[in-house]
Design a protein around this motif. Sequence first.
Motif, short mmCIF file in Angstrom:
data_model
loop_
_atom_site.label_atom_id
_atom_site.label_comp_id
_atom_site.label_asym_id
_atom_site.label_seq_id
_atom_site.Cartn_x
_atom_site.Cartn_y
_atom_site.Cartn_z
N THR A 53 0.85 -1.20 0.00
CA THR A 53 0.00 0.00 0.00
C THR A 53 0.88 1.25 0.00
N TYR A 54 1.89 1.24 0.87
CA TYR A 54 2.81 2.38 0.88
C TYR A 54 3.64 2.44 -0.41
N ALA A 55 4.14 1.29 -0.85
CA ALA A 55 5.00 1.27 -2.04
C ALA A 55 4.25 1.78 -3.26
N ALA A 56 3.01 1.35 -3.45
CA ALA A 56 2.22 1.81 -4.61
C ALA A 56 1.97 3.31 -4.52
N HIS A 57 1.74 3.78 -3.33
CA HIS A 57 1.45 5.20 -3.11
C HIS A 57 2.70 6.07 -3.31
N GLU A 58 3.87 5.50 -3.01
CA GLU A 58 5.10 6.29 -2.99
C GLU A 58 5.94 6.20 -4.26
N ILE A 59 5.56 5.36 -5.22
CA ILE A 59 6.33 5.32 -6.47
C ILE A 59 6.14 6.66 -7.17
N PRO A 60 7.21 7.42 -7.33
CA PRO A 60 7.05 8.72 -7.99
C PRO A 60 6.80 8.55 -9.48
N LEU A 61 5.91 9.33 -9.99
CA LEU A 61 5.66 9.30 -11.42
C LEU A 61 6.44 10.42 -12.11
N ASP A 62 7.00 11.29 -11.30
CA ASP A 62 7.86 12.36 -11.80
C ASP A 62 9.29 11.84 -11.76
N MET A 63 9.93 11.76 -12.92
CA MET A 63 11.26 11.18 -13.00
C MET A 63 12.37 12.23 -12.93
N ASP A 64 12.03 13.45 -12.57
CA ASP A 64 13.04 14.52 -12.52
C ASP A 64 14.02 14.33 -11.37
N ASP A 65 13.55 13.88 -10.22
CA ASP A 65 14.41 13.71 -9.05
C ASP A 65 14.90 12.25 -9.01
N GLN A 66 16.06 12.00 -9.63
CA GLN A 66 16.60 10.65 -9.74
C GLN A 66 16.91 10.04 -8.37
N PHE A 67 17.42 10.86 -7.46
CA PHE A 67 17.72 10.35 -6.13
C PHE A 67 16.46 9.80 -5.46
N GLU A 68 15.39 10.58 -5.50
CA GLU A 68 14.12 10.18 -4.88
C GLU A 68 13.55 8.95 -5.58
N LEU A 69 13.63 8.92 -6.90
CA LEU A 69 13.12 7.79 -7.65
C LEU A 69 13.83 6.49 -7.27
N PHE A 70 15.15 6.50 -7.23
CA PHE A 70 15.90 5.29 -6.91
C PHE A 70 15.77 4.90 -5.44
N LYS A 71 15.62 5.88 -4.58
CA LYS A 71 15.37 5.59 -3.18
C LYS A 71 14.05 4.84 -3.03
N ARG A 72 13.01 5.32 -3.71
CA ARG A 72 11.69 4.68 -3.63
C ARG A 72 11.71 3.29 -4.26
N LEU A 73 12.46 3.13 -5.34
CA LEU A 73 12.57 1.80 -5.95
C LEU A 73 13.24 0.81 -4.99
N ARG A 74 14.31 1.26 -4.32
CA ARG A 74 14.99 0.39 -3.35
C ARG A 74 14.07 0.05 -2.19
N TRP A 75 13.33 1.04 -1.70
CA TRP A 75 12.45 0.82 -0.55
C TRP A 75 11.24 -0.05 -0.91
N SER A 76 10.93 -0.15 -2.18
CA SER A 76 9.74 -0.90 -2.59
C SER A 76 9.94 -2.41 -2.59
N ALA A 77 11.19 -2.86 -2.59
CA ALA A 77 11.43 -4.30 -2.57
C ALA A 77 10.96 -4.87 -1.23
N TYR A 78 10.31 -6.02 -1.28
CA TYR A 78 9.82 -6.64 -0.05
C TYR A 78 10.81 -7.65 0.51
N GLY A 79 11.38 -8.47 -0.34
CA GLY A 79 12.28 -9.51 0.15
C GLY A 79 11.56 -10.83 0.35
#
Length: 170
Positions: A53-79
């Motif tokens: 629920t959080y991961a779907a909500h937090e995936i940025p659709l704005d690709m301008d901030d690469q740091f934020e985008l990759f941070k959210r991608l890393r945090w979205s992995a469940y394991g």
Amino acid sequence: MNFNWYALFGAVVVAAAAAIFAYYRYIQEQKHQRDTLLNSLFAEIANIYEHYTYAAHEIPLDMDDQFELFKRLRWSAYGNVNSTGDLGKLGFLSASNIKALIQLTLLIRNDDLLLDQLQKNKEDINQERLEYLRERFKMRIRNSENIITDLVNQHPKLKPVFEEVKRHLP
């Protein structure tokens, strides 16, 4: 030499009482173990529901901030889904619930592989793939909610726990 029937009867009564007590204790231990496994499983599935629920909500659709985008991608992995480590212990679940749990585990693994692929190949990230990722995450929410609904229907005592989880989500 006289045979003591009273001693024999006493020994049989004591042995029967011990056997009944041991059986009762065994049944209680089995119930406690099933309840512990059920609580652990339910907590993990509720955690998957909350995570996605959080991961779907937090995936940025704005690709301008690469740091934020990759941070959210890393945090979205469940394991790893720990509940599927020993399926033999989940025999108290229905076959359809076990199948759904195995399928959820495979889908989560695939989501994590997709996240790894996107992070390794930055040029592959685009708006369409981020939307696709968000939709996959929404499917994990539905997958986990289906399992939770079945568990709550079978074990109504779990309903307040799930309601509490949902109350704190965005």
